[in-house]
Design a protein around this motif. Structure first.
Motif, PDB file in Angstrom:
ATOM      1  N   UNK A 275      16.411  16.177   3.995  1.00 58.82           N
ATOM      2  CA  UNK A 275      16.447  16.905   5.262  1.00 58.82           C
ATOM      3  C   UNK A 275      16.069  15.920   6.357  1.00 58.82           C
ATOM      4  N   UNK A 276      15.816  16.415   7.546  1.00 60.07           N
ATOM      5  CA  UNK A 276      15.279  15.560   8.596  1.00 60.07           C
ATOM      6  C   UNK A 276      13.953  14.985   8.094  1.00 60.07           C
ATOM      7  N   UNK A 277      13.704  13.685   8.267  1.00 59.97           N
ATOM      8  CA  UNK A 277      12.447  13.103   7.784  1.00 59.97           C
ATOM      9  C   UNK A 277      11.210  13.829   8.301  1.00 59.97           C
ATOM     10  N   UNK A 278      11.281  14.372   9.513  1.00 62.09           N
ATOM     11  CA  UNK A 278      10.112  15.067  10.060  1.00 62.09           C
ATOM     12  C   UNK A 278       9.882  16.415   9.380  1.00 62.09           C
ATOM     13  N   UNK A 279      10.893  16.935   8.670  1.00 59.86           N
ATOM     14  CA  UNK A 279      10.772  18.221   7.977  1.00 59.86           C
ATOM     15  C   UNK A 279      10.538  18.063   6.479  1.00 59.86           C
ATOM     16  N   UNK A 280      10.431  16.827   6.020  1.00 59.44           N
ATOM     17  CA  UNK A 280      10.283  16.536   4.597  1.00 59.44           C
ATOM     18  C   UNK A 280       8.853  16.119   4.295  1.00 59.44           C
ATOM     19  N   UNK A 281       8.224  16.667   3.258  1.00 62.61           N
ATOM     20  CA  UNK A 281       6.858  16.258   2.924  1.00 62.61           C
ATOM     21  C   UNK A 281       6.781  14.788   2.534  1.00 62.61           C
ATOM     22  N   UNK A 282       5.655  14.148   2.904  1.00 64.83           N
ATOM     23  CA  UNK A 282       5.437  12.742   2.564  1.00 64.83           C
ATOM     24  C   UNK A 282       5.356  12.531   1.054  1.00 64.83           C
ATOM     25  N   UNK A 283       5.219  13.620   0.287  1.00 66.64           N
ATOM     26  CA  UNK A 283       5.278  13.535  -1.170  1.00 66.64           C
ATOM     27  C   UNK A 283       6.475  12.711  -1.619  1.00 66.64           C
TER      28      UNK A 283
ATOM     29  N   UNK B 294      -7.799  21.330 -12.221  1.00 68.51           N
ATOM     30  CA  UNK B 294      -8.751  20.470 -11.519  1.00 68.51           C
ATOM     31  C   UNK B 294      -8.071  19.188 -11.054  1.00 68.51           C
ATOM     32  N   UNK B 295      -7.236  18.619 -11.934  1.00 64.73           N
ATOM     33  CA  UNK B 295      -6.601  17.345 -11.599  1.00 64.73           C
ATOM     34  C   UNK B 295      -5.691  17.484 -10.392  1.00 64.73           C
ATOM     35  N   UNK B 296      -4.887  18.551 -10.368  1.00 65.74           N
ATOM     36  CA  UNK B 296      -3.974  18.713  -9.236  1.00 65.74           C
ATOM     37  C   UNK B 296      -4.728  19.027  -7.950  1.00 65.74           C
ATOM     38  N   UNK B 297      -5.809  19.809  -8.031  1.00 64.74           N
ATOM     39  CA  UNK B 297      -6.614  20.043  -6.845  1.00 64.74           C
ATOM     40  C   UNK B 297      -7.207  18.733  -6.342  1.00 64.74           C
TER      41      UNK B 297
ATOM     42  N   UNK C  96       1.925  11.291 -10.792  1.00 68.91           N
ATOM     43  CA  UNK C  96       1.375  12.647 -10.808  1.00 68.91           C
ATOM     44  C   UNK C  96       2.509  13.665 -10.857  1.00 68.91           C
ATOM     45  N   UNK C  97       3.533  13.421 -10.052  1.00 67.18           N
ATOM     46  CA  UNK C  97       4.656  14.355 -10.018  1.00 67.18           C
ATOM     47  C   UNK C  97       5.347  14.459 -11.359  1.00 67.18           C
ATOM     48  N   UNK C  98       5.619  13.307 -11.994  1.00 65.14           N
ATOM     49  CA  UNK C  98       6.345  13.319 -13.254  1.00 65.14           C
ATOM     50  C   UNK C  98       5.490  13.851 -14.404  1.00 65.14           C
ATOM     51  N   UNK C  99       4.185  13.633 -14.342  1.00 61.50           N
ATOM     52  CA  UNK C  99       3.325  14.051 -15.447  1.00 61.50           C
ATOM     53  C   UNK C  99       2.809  15.481 -15.288  1.00 61.50           C
ATOM     54  N   UNK C 100       2.533  15.899 -14.039  1.00 68.45           N
ATOM     55  CA  UNK C 100       1.811  17.156 -13.834  1.00 68.45           C
ATOM     56  C   UNK C 100       2.572  18.231 -13.069  1.00 68.45           C
ATOM     57  N   UNK C 101       3.668  17.863 -12.412  1.00 67.94           N
ATOM     58  CA  UNK C 101       4.309  18.828 -11.530  1.00 67.94           C
ATOM     59  C   UNK C 101       5.759  19.131 -11.868  1.00 67.94           C
ATOM     60  N   UNK C 102       6.554  18.083 -12.036  1.00 72.70           N
ATOM     61  CA  UNK C 102       7.996  18.256 -11.968  1.00 72.70           C
ATOM     62  C   UNK C 102       8.574  19.034 -13.149  1.00 72.70           C
TER      63      UNK C 102
ATOM     64  N   UNK D 119       0.831  -1.200   0.000  1.00 75.11           N
ATOM     65  CA  UNK D 119       0.000   0.000   0.000  1.00 75.11           C
ATOM     66  C   UNK D 119       0.870   1.256   0.000  1.00 75.11           C
ATOM     67  N   UNK D 120       1.917   1.255   0.810  1.00 76.29           N
ATOM     68  CA  UNK D 120       2.825   2.397   0.900  1.00 76.29           C
ATOM     69  C   UNK D 120       3.465   2.683  -0.462  1.00 76.29           C
ATOM     70  N   UNK D 121       3.927   1.640  -1.146  1.00 76.83           N
ATOM     71  CA  UNK D 121       4.584   1.812  -2.444  1.00 76.83           C
ATOM     72  C   UNK D 121       3.571   2.209  -3.515  1.00 76.83           C
ATOM     73  N   UNK D 122       2.348   1.689  -3.415  1.00 76.86           N
ATOM     74  CA  UNK D 122       1.304   2.092  -4.368  1.00 76.86           C
ATOM     75  C   UNK D 122       1.023   3.587  -4.248  1.00 76.86           C
ATOM     76  N   UNK D 123       1.014   4.098  -3.011  1.00 77.11           N
ATOM     77  CA  UNK D 123       0.847   5.544  -2.819  1.00 77.11           C
ATOM     78  C   UNK D 123       2.034   6.304  -3.399  1.00 77.11           C
ATOM     79  N   UNK D 124       3.240   5.764  -3.183  1.00 75.53           N
ATOM     80  CA  UNK D 124       4.430   6.390  -3.749  1.00 75.53           C
ATOM     81  C   UNK D 124       4.401   6.388  -5.267  1.00 75.53           C
ATOM     82  N   UNK D 125       3.874   5.329  -5.864  1.00 75.19           N
ATOM     83  CA  UNK D 125       3.769   5.260  -7.320  1.00 75.19           C
ATOM     84  C   UNK D 125       2.796   6.317  -7.843  1.00 75.19           C
ATOM     85  N   UNK D 126       1.678   6.498  -7.133  1.00 73.42           N
ATOM     86  CA  UNK D 126       0.728   7.530  -7.531  1.00 73.42           C
ATOM     87  C   UNK D 126       1.398   8.905  -7.503  1.00 73.42           C
ATOM     88  N   UNK D 127       2.140   9.184  -6.437  1.00 68.06           N
ATOM     89  CA  UNK D 127       2.827  10.469  -6.328  1.00 68.06           C
ATOM     90  C   UNK D 127       3.863  10.625  -7.446  1.00 68.06           C
TER      91      UNK D 127
END
Length: 503
Positions: free
Chosen positions: A205-213, A164-167, A145-151, A134-142
């Motif tokens: 950075x410190x894991x607590x300061x890094x977004x889960x993205x 709309x898609x990013x929202x 989305x990141x590679x197609x719509x953000x980066x 499940x964790x890796x599936x979420x990472x794959x979604x990110x």
């Protein structure tokens, strides 16, 4: 004349690229592909930036990058030029991808097969195999989305992300959830936590300061796999230079840039080695802060020194390049030594900013995979210890840590190593400053904290100089080789848009 960056301009312009790392080479190749006259000025004798190589005594050492993740980013770049990865080097998937050492007798070899990784997790913590999927599936979604719509967005303003898609996808991207908190929803065992969090420590950075993205990195490392370009990472840098030169780029090495002359808010000439070159645009792929502070007058700087002082930087490092005249059976190609406290070392990198008391470290032994990088019967070792930026690194401190790391390496391998070293070279903070003009000796650029992600990074386009653009690990999208390649692509497209508007 074309109306977008995919076409060739009817009028050729002169573009100078400062620096020949992956970002600079990628930018130069794309600009030349679109009909521009491009010159790359490199201060060092060799091109490649941190991916330079050197050879001594039959050993060939990659000086910097050694992890080949996100292979699709390389494939996508080569495809722009009608090429494939296989045209330049053999890409081999490592199995195991890497090893994590938690003690002298406690090692996790991470298999190439994802089902095998799930089995490994389950053996350590009951129920963790399903949670990892499940964790890796979420990472794959990110990742998708990141590679197609953000980066690939230039990060000029937040309006780039108003779709709309990013929202719709925003919550699932977890920009406002800490990486540390996210990981602990899935796993409890400290060994599994260290395995998942290590890319953040080494590149972020410190894991607590890094977004889960950034769990997207775990998808790439654990699901896509860990690869190695046969011949070493220098083969990748050579491929980028070859592509650029075939497109018409002119590389000039040992050429330190001294000054950028500005008239009416635009760079008109670049001065290097006592010569002036007229330009229509400049891409600064060398250290962003160095270009601003050393090549521009204060009135033309986008950011004051106080801005850079306030940023959170990814680590610097202490590196040892070692030639060993024997084989070392206990090592894999990539070896992460997590036999000391993870959080304490992270605090010493990012918070207290001092030399670590009990450091974690990484050992790369490419001769396990590639016989061409060491003489027969020998091993090529690259030992890296992440450290804070802006530390004094005299020889006595380097030697102290060399002995500490070798002692731990010998205990783990149960083999004599120190007495079999036939070549040794160290590299650290002051070397990054001398060779790359790296701000405070940073090795990886800015950390991936929330307030240093996307639109919060230093702008790719100068705020004060109309034809100056930046590329590399201090601007979008961030640290690492694949992001640097993407950065070069974005910068090139922004320059092409500027030149079209100008014409």
């Amino acid at each position: 004349m074309q109306n977008n960056a995919s076409g060739i301009l009817s009028k050729s312009s002169n573009v100078t690229v400062i620096g020949s790392g992956f970002a600079g080479m990628a930018a130069s190749a794309i600009l030349a592909l679109h009909g521009q006259q491009v010159t790359v000025l490199e201060k060092n004798m060799e091109t490649g930036g941190r991916a330079r190589t050197f050879s001594e005594g039959g050993f060939t050492f990659d000086m910097g990058p050694s992890w080949y993740w996100m292979p699709d980013v390389y494939d996508s770049f080569y495809d722009l030029f009608g090429k494939t990865t296989a045209d330049f080097y053999e890409l081999k998937q490592l199995d195991p991808g890497f090893a994590v050492i938690f003690g002298e007798n406690e090692v996790m070899d991470i298999p190439a097969d994802f089902d095998g990784i799930c089995t490994l997790f389950e053996a350590i913590e009951s129920g963790s195999a399903q949670r990892l999927r499940k964790f890796i599936a979420e990472g794959e979604f990110k990742y998708l989305v990141g590679m197609q719509d953000m980066v690939y967005k230039p990060g000029h303003s937040a309006t780039e992300f108003f779709s709309f898609k990013l929202f719709r996808d925003a919550l699932r991207l977890q920009l406002f959830t800490s990486f540390s908190k996210h990981v602990r929803r899935y796993f409890k065992d400290p060994r599994l936590l260290a395995l998942i969090e290590f890319p953040v420590l080494f590149l972020g950075a410190m894991p607590k300061d890094t977004p889960a993205l950034y769990s997207l990195m775990n998808f790439s490392g654990l699901k896509q796999g860990t690869f190695y370009p046969m011949g070493g990472f220098g083969k990748v840098a050579t491929a980028f230079r070859t592509i650029a030169e075939n497109a018409g780029v002119n590389f000039v090495t040992s050429q330190n840039v001294d000054k950028l002359e500005i008239e009416a808010g635009h760079i008109t000439r670049v001065y290097s080695a006592g010569r002036a070159t007229r330009v229509d645009a400049v891409v600064g792929s060398a250290d962003y802060q160095h270009i601003e502070s050393s090549l521009l007058e204060p009135a033309y700087r986008s950011y004051p020194d106080s801005y850079w002082q306030s940023r959170t930087f990814a680590p610097s490092c202490l590196i040892f390049y070692l030639g060993i005249n024997k084989k070392i059976a206990a090592l894999q190609h990539h070896n992460l030594f997590f036999d000391e406290d993870f959080e304490q070392h992270a605090i010493e990198i990012y918070k207290t900013k001092k030399w670590p008391a009990k450091p974690l470290f990484y050992v790369c032994c490419p001769s396990k995979t590639d016989p061409s990088v060491a003489p027969e019967g020998s091993e090529n070792l690259f030992i890296l210890m992440p450290i804070a930026i802006d530390l004094d690194d005299p020889e006595e401190i380097r030697e102290k840590y060399y002995n500490t790391l070798i002692d731990r390496l010998e205990r783990f391998t149960k083999a004599s190593i120190r007495d079999h070293v036939v070549y040794k070279k160290s590299y650290s903070v002051s070397d990054f400053i001398v060779d790359y003009n790296a701000y405070k000796g940073n090795a990886y650029g800015l950390a991936n904290t929330l307030m240093q992600t996307a639109i919060f990074k230093p702008k790719l386009k100068s705020k004060k100089v109309g034809n100056l653009f930046y590329a590399g690990q201090l601007t979008v999208p961030g640290p690492g080789v694949p992001p640097s390649i993407i950065s070069g692509r974005i910068a090139a497209n922004e320059v092409l848009k500027f030149l079209k508007d100008k014409s």
